[in-house]
Design a protein around this motif. Sequence first.
Motif, short mmCIF file in Angstrom:
data_model
loop_
_atom_site.label_atom_id
_atom_site.label_comp_id
_atom_site.label_asym_id
_atom_site.label_seq_id
_atom_site.Cartn_x
_atom_site.Cartn_y
_atom_site.Cartn_z
N VAL A 99 0.84 -1.21 0.00
CA VAL A 99 0.00 0.00 0.00
C VAL A 99 0.87 1.25 0.00
CG1 VAL A 99 -1.72 1.30 1.31
CG2 VAL A 99 -1.95 -1.17 1.10
N ILE A 100 1.90 1.27 0.83
CA ILE A 100 2.76 2.45 0.93
C ILE A 100 3.47 2.74 -0.40
CG2 ILE A 100 4.87 3.35 2.00
CD1 ILE A 100 3.99 1.84 4.56
N THR A 101 3.90 1.69 -1.08
CA THR A 101 4.62 1.87 -2.35
C THR A 101 3.67 2.07 -3.53
OG1 THR A 101 4.72 -0.53 -2.69
CG2 THR A 101 6.58 0.52 -1.55
N GLY A 102 2.37 1.96 -3.31
CA GLY A 102 1.41 2.14 -4.38
C GLY A 102 1.31 0.98 -5.34
N ASN A 103 1.77 -0.20 -4.93
CA ASN A 103 1.77 -1.37 -5.81
C ASN A 103 0.70 -2.39 -5.48
OD1 ASN A 103 4.06 -0.54 -7.34
ND2 ASN A 103 5.38 -1.14 -5.63
N ALA A 104 -0.14 -2.09 -4.49
CA ALA A 104 -1.13 -3.08 -4.05
C ALA A 104 -2.21 -3.30 -5.10
CB ALA A 104 -1.77 -2.62 -2.74
N GLN A 105 -2.59 -4.55 -5.26
CA GLN A 105 -3.73 -4.92 -6.10
C GLN A 105 -4.72 -5.71 -5.25
OE1 GLN A 105 -2.79 -6.42 -10.10
NE2 GLN A 105 -0.64 -5.95 -9.71
N VAL A 106 -5.98 -5.68 -5.63
CA VAL A 106 -7.01 -6.30 -4.81
C VAL A 106 -6.74 -7.79 -4.63
CG1 VAL A 106 -9.47 -6.88 -4.69
CG2 VAL A 106 -8.76 -4.58 -5.37
N TRP A 107 -6.32 -8.48 -5.70
CA TRP A 107 -6.11 -9.92 -5.58
C TRP A 107 -5.00 -10.24 -4.60
CZ3 TRP A 107 -1.62 -12.53 -6.45
CH2 TRP A 107 -0.62 -11.90 -7.20
N GLU A 108 -3.99 -9.36 -4.51
CA GLU A 108 -2.92 -9.58 -3.55
C GLU A 108 -3.43 -9.42 -2.11
OE1 GLU A 108 0.96 -7.97 -6.04
OE2 GLU A 108 -0.39 -6.52 -5.11
N LEU A 109 -4.26 -8.42 -1.90
CA LEU A 109 -4.82 -8.22 -0.57
C LEU A 109 -5.72 -9.39 -0.18
CD1 LEU A 109 -5.72 -4.41 -0.75
CD2 LEU A 109 -3.61 -5.49 0.02
N ILE A 110 -6.47 -9.92 -1.13
CA ILE A 110 -7.32 -11.08 -0.86
C ILE A 110 -6.47 -12.27 -0.44
CG2 ILE A 110 -8.81 -12.80 -1.96
CD1 ILE A 110 -10.04 -10.50 -3.58
N ALA A 111 -5.39 -12.53 -1.17
CA ALA A 111 -4.53 -13.67 -0.87
C ALA A 111 -3.87 -13.52 0.50
CB ALA A 111 -3.47 -13.81 -1.96
N LEU A 112 -3.39 -12.32 0.81
CA LEU A 112 -2.73 -12.10 2.09
C LEU A 112 -3.71 -12.19 3.26
CD1 LEU A 112 -0.39 -9.22 0.93
CD2 LEU A 112 0.37 -11.44 1.82
N GLU A 113 -4.91 -11.67 3.07
CA GLU A 113 -5.92 -11.77 4.14
C GLU A 113 -6.39 -13.20 4.33
OE1 GLU A 113 -7.42 -9.67 6.56
OE2 GLU A 113 -5.46 -8.84 6.07
N ALA A 114 -6.35 -14.01 3.29
CA ALA A 114 -6.69 -15.43 3.44
C ALA A 114 -5.66 -16.11 4.35
CB ALA A 114 -6.75 -16.12 2.08
N VAL A 115 -4.38 -15.80 4.17
CA VAL A 115 -3.34 -16.35 5.05
C VAL A 115 -3.57 -15.86 6.49
CG1 VAL A 115 -0.87 -16.41 5.53
CG2 VAL A 115 -1.69 -16.51 3.17
N ASN A 116 -3.93 -14.59 6.62
CA ASN A 116 -4.22 -14.03 7.93
C ASN A 116 -5.40 -14.74 8.58
OD1 ASN A 116 -4.50 -12.28 10.15
ND2 ASN A 116 -3.82 -10.54 8.94
N GLY A 117 -6.40 -15.12 7.78
CA GLY A 117 -7.54 -15.85 8.31
C GLY A 117 -7.17 -17.23 8.82
N VAL A 118 -6.24 -17.88 8.11
CA VAL A 118 -5.74 -19.18 8.57
C VAL A 118 -5.05 -19.02 9.92
CG1 VAL A 118 -4.14 -21.05 8.07
CG2 VAL A 118 -5.54 -20.10 6.23
#
Length: 415
Positions: A99-118
Amino acid sequence: MTSKAGPSPLRDRRFRWYFASRAIDLLGNMMGGIALSFAVLTVSDSPEALGAVLAAHSIPMVLLLLVGGVLADRFGRTLVIQLSNVTAGTTALVIAILVITGNAQVWELIALEAVNGVAAAAGQPALAGLVPQLAPEGSLQQANALNGLLRNITLVFGPAIGGALVVGVGPGWAIAIDAGTYFVAAALLLPIKLPPPPARGAGDSIVRDLRTGWTFFRTTSWLWIIVLAFGVLNALSSGGFSTLGPPLAKSTEIGVDGWALIVSAGALGLVCTSLVLLRLPLRRPLLLGMLGCAVYSIQMIALGTTTELAVLMAAAFVAGAGIEIFGLGWDLAMQEHVPPDMLSRVYSYDMLGSFVAIPAGQLLFGPLGGSFGLQRMILLAGIAYAAVSLLTLLSGSVRGMTRAPVRSTTSAPAS
């Protein structure tokens, strides 16, 4: 109830380390939820994108809760909590960098939050089972009440701090701070030393552990009755209050500011009751707890019959008090009447049964409110909530449960 209080758990060194870790963890969670929402909205203005990211966390968390409970009972609760925090902190840090670097994409956030959910699926049952291992003898209620007080205070101040960070330094840096809280919370658990879990035989598999937990769950009447009831109660409150309440407030003289005051009044009820329960032991934890749930319905019944702000704030305060009594009563029932070596597993069955119907309430009440009227559906939800709460008291195992004799859950005093 009686006014006699037990010893303070904060006199125990291990509980103090745990309490400090929990404080940092809860504050980070409350701040992080606000920061994540606005971070997603900086990547995409679409509400569907935000919903997808949030669902990516909740779906694996719910699906894997049972496995998380087994892991906590098998490998030790502090270790599982630490691994969960480090994993969550790492995913949050990656999100922050994107997010800070301006490179975030929605699919990346979805994948990372899925790991967080686990990670959350592993951590939550472990957290629920750790308190009785750390609370000194005779202070289990005080330990749980302190936990409730801490949770409620962060519920009041955490979102405000998160919002201030988003405005002041941006959502990316706010998430980076949230990531740091996970690592600090994990480190604060390092001084806690507990006996290792019981040794497992060669034939003890995760599936067998799940079956053992399920057998205890289905054969313990007070347990499955309350969990079944909360499958309905959580659907009613998430649909009737959380889903229909804000649009009702927006369309009436209550307004957005009034809705915020109602929610704050409920949080104040939680905090005040936590303080009271530090001194007033619950001798009948489930009887008083389910009566507290019935009291919680007053909030929805009031919202379904009036838009008078003062009345609604008073009802929310009383509702907060009622649901806090249930929360403490339930933890005492679980921690005193479930064998310690399967407590996290049983908590995971509780969480799964209690959480699974929440999306149904959120999805159903919107259309129902549109078709039959917001206030009418909120009122019906409140009446149903009270009825289900009181129906559980028809069970003698619920109504008649008393506090268990004090049992030692710690290996040695640690002052």
